[in-house]
Design a protein around this motif. Structure first.
Motif, mmCIF file in Angstrom:
data_model
loop_
_atom_site.group_PDB
_atom_site.id
_atom_site.type_symbol
_atom_site.label_atom_id
_atom_site.label_comp_id
_atom_site.label_asym_id
_atom_site.label_seq_id
_atom_site.Cartn_x
_atom_site.Cartn_y
_atom_site.Cartn_z
ATOM 1 N N GLN A 22 7.790 24.173 28.979
ATOM 2 C CA GLN A 22 8.693 24.629 27.726
ATOM 3 C C GLN A 22 9.249 25.782 27.859
ATOM 4 O O GLN A 22 10.125 26.163 27.229
ATOM 5 C CB GLN A 22 8.284 24.289 26.629
ATOM 6 N N GLY A 23 8.666 26.833 28.890
ATOM 7 C CA GLY A 23 8.970 28.052 29.109
ATOM 8 C C GLY A 23 8.235 29.114 28.283
ATOM 9 O O GLY A 23 8.727 30.323 27.842
ATOM 10 N N VAL A 24 7.153 28.520 27.664
ATOM 11 C CA VAL A 24 6.630 29.357 26.410
ATOM 12 C C VAL A 24 5.548 30.012 27.466
ATOM 13 O O VAL A 24 4.635 29.579 28.286
ATOM 14 C CB VAL A 24 5.917 28.577 25.536
ATOM 15 N N THR A 25 5.340 31.552 27.223
ATOM 16 C CA THR A 25 4.468 32.182 27.967
ATOM 17 C C THR A 25 2.950 32.072 27.258
ATOM 18 O O THR A 25 2.729 32.128 25.989
ATOM 19 C CB THR A 25 4.786 33.760 27.694
ATOM 20 N N ILE A 26 2.011 31.765 28.287
ATOM 21 C CA ILE A 26 0.826 30.877 27.756
ATOM 22 C C ILE A 26 -0.314 32.251 28.233
ATOM 23 O O ILE A 26 -1.470 32.085 27.918
ATOM 24 C CB ILE A 26 0.658 29.823 27.988
ATOM 25 N N GLU A 60 -3.579 30.958 21.096
ATOM 26 C CA GLU A 60 -3.191 29.731 20.571
ATOM 27 C C GLU A 60 -2.856 28.701 21.733
ATOM 28 O O GLU A 60 -2.582 27.449 21.474
ATOM 29 C CB GLU A 60 -1.645 30.073 19.861
ATOM 30 N N HIS A 61 -3.337 29.015 22.991
ATOM 31 C CA HIS A 61 -3.156 28.114 24.149
ATOM 32 C C HIS A 61 -4.425 27.920 24.741
ATOM 33 O O HIS A 61 -4.660 27.085 25.823
ATOM 34 C CB HIS A 61 -2.135 28.666 24.989
ATOM 35 N N PHE A 76 3.164 41.322 26.242
ATOM 36 C CA PHE A 76 2.417 40.192 25.946
ATOM 37 C C PHE A 76 1.015 40.362 26.785
ATOM 38 O O PHE A 76 -0.110 40.194 26.333
ATOM 39 C CB PHE A 76 3.018 39.079 26.839
ATOM 40 N N GLU A 102 3.639 30.415 32.317
ATOM 41 C CA GLU A 102 4.648 29.819 31.157
ATOM 42 C C GLU A 102 4.144 28.308 31.381
ATOM 43 O O GLU A 102 4.003 27.557 32.513
ATOM 44 C CB GLU A 102 6.165 29.985 31.508
ATOM 45 N N ASN A 103 4.256 27.708 30.190
ATOM 46 C CA ASN A 103 4.180 26.127 30.095
ATOM 47 C C ASN A 103 5.540 25.461 30.522
ATOM 48 O O ASN A 103 6.556 26.493 30.954
ATOM 49 C CB ASN A 103 3.630 25.486 28.822
ATOM 50 N N ASP A 153 7.280 40.918 28.431
ATOM 51 C CA ASP A 153 6.200 40.634 29.461
ATOM 52 C C ASP A 153 5.250 41.502 29.381
ATOM 53 O O ASP A 153 4.007 41.102 29.190
ATOM 54 C CB ASP A 153 6.651 40.096 30.807
#
Length: 159
Positions: A70-74, A102-103, A20, A67-68, A17
């Protein structure tokens, strides 16, 4: 029903985290800066401030990972409690808000801003303030579309 994407906010949980958050630091200088500002200096300063915020998170301040579903860190946001200079009323300050490249352009910035406002409202703040460089046109549009207005201008002159 909201047209914003759903997301989950959580506190930092791992070194991944932190990595990121620090990876997104260059986004805070990825636009036209005032002529006397140097991009690398700004990025180093943002990284330093983010590192401090990650260490000092608590009731008066937070740095939250988004996170979205789906659990993807955005992305992430950082907030702190403060007082209005003139009225002394409690307010919140949005220190940073970032969405991974990318988001971007999918509504996550608006969703994060909504969550920042909820955080501030939950703490009985009368306003949410933020700073933005004049050249950061995408962020300025986001904030203007959400109803934010200029409250005070900060001027600077290099010496």
């Amino acid at each position: 029903m909201s047209d914003l994407p759903e997301l989950r906010l959580r506190e930092l949980a791992s070194d991944l985290d932190e990595a990121f958050v620090l990876r997104l630091a260059p986004l805070f200088a990825d636009f036209e800066l005032p002529a006397w500002r140097q991009r690398q200096t700004c990025v180093r300063g943002v990284r330093s401030a983010l590192s401090e915020r990650m260490e000092q998170a608590g009731h008066e301040a937070c740095l939250l990972i988004a996170e979205n579903l789906q659990g993807v860190t955005i992305g992430f946001l950082s907030l702190s409690l403060t007082r209005d200079y003139f009225s002394g009323q409690r307010q919140a300050h949005l220190n940073e808000l970032a969405v991974a490249p990318e988001h971007q352009r999918q509504g996550f910035g608006r969703a994060l801003l909504r969550e920042a406002e909820r955080w501030a409202s939950h703490r009985r703040c009368r306003a949410l303030s933020l700073n933005v460089f004049p050249g950061n046109e995408a962020a300025r549009r986001l904030y203007a579309d959400a109803g934010y207005q200029v409250d005070m201008l900060r001027l600077a002159r290099p010496l």
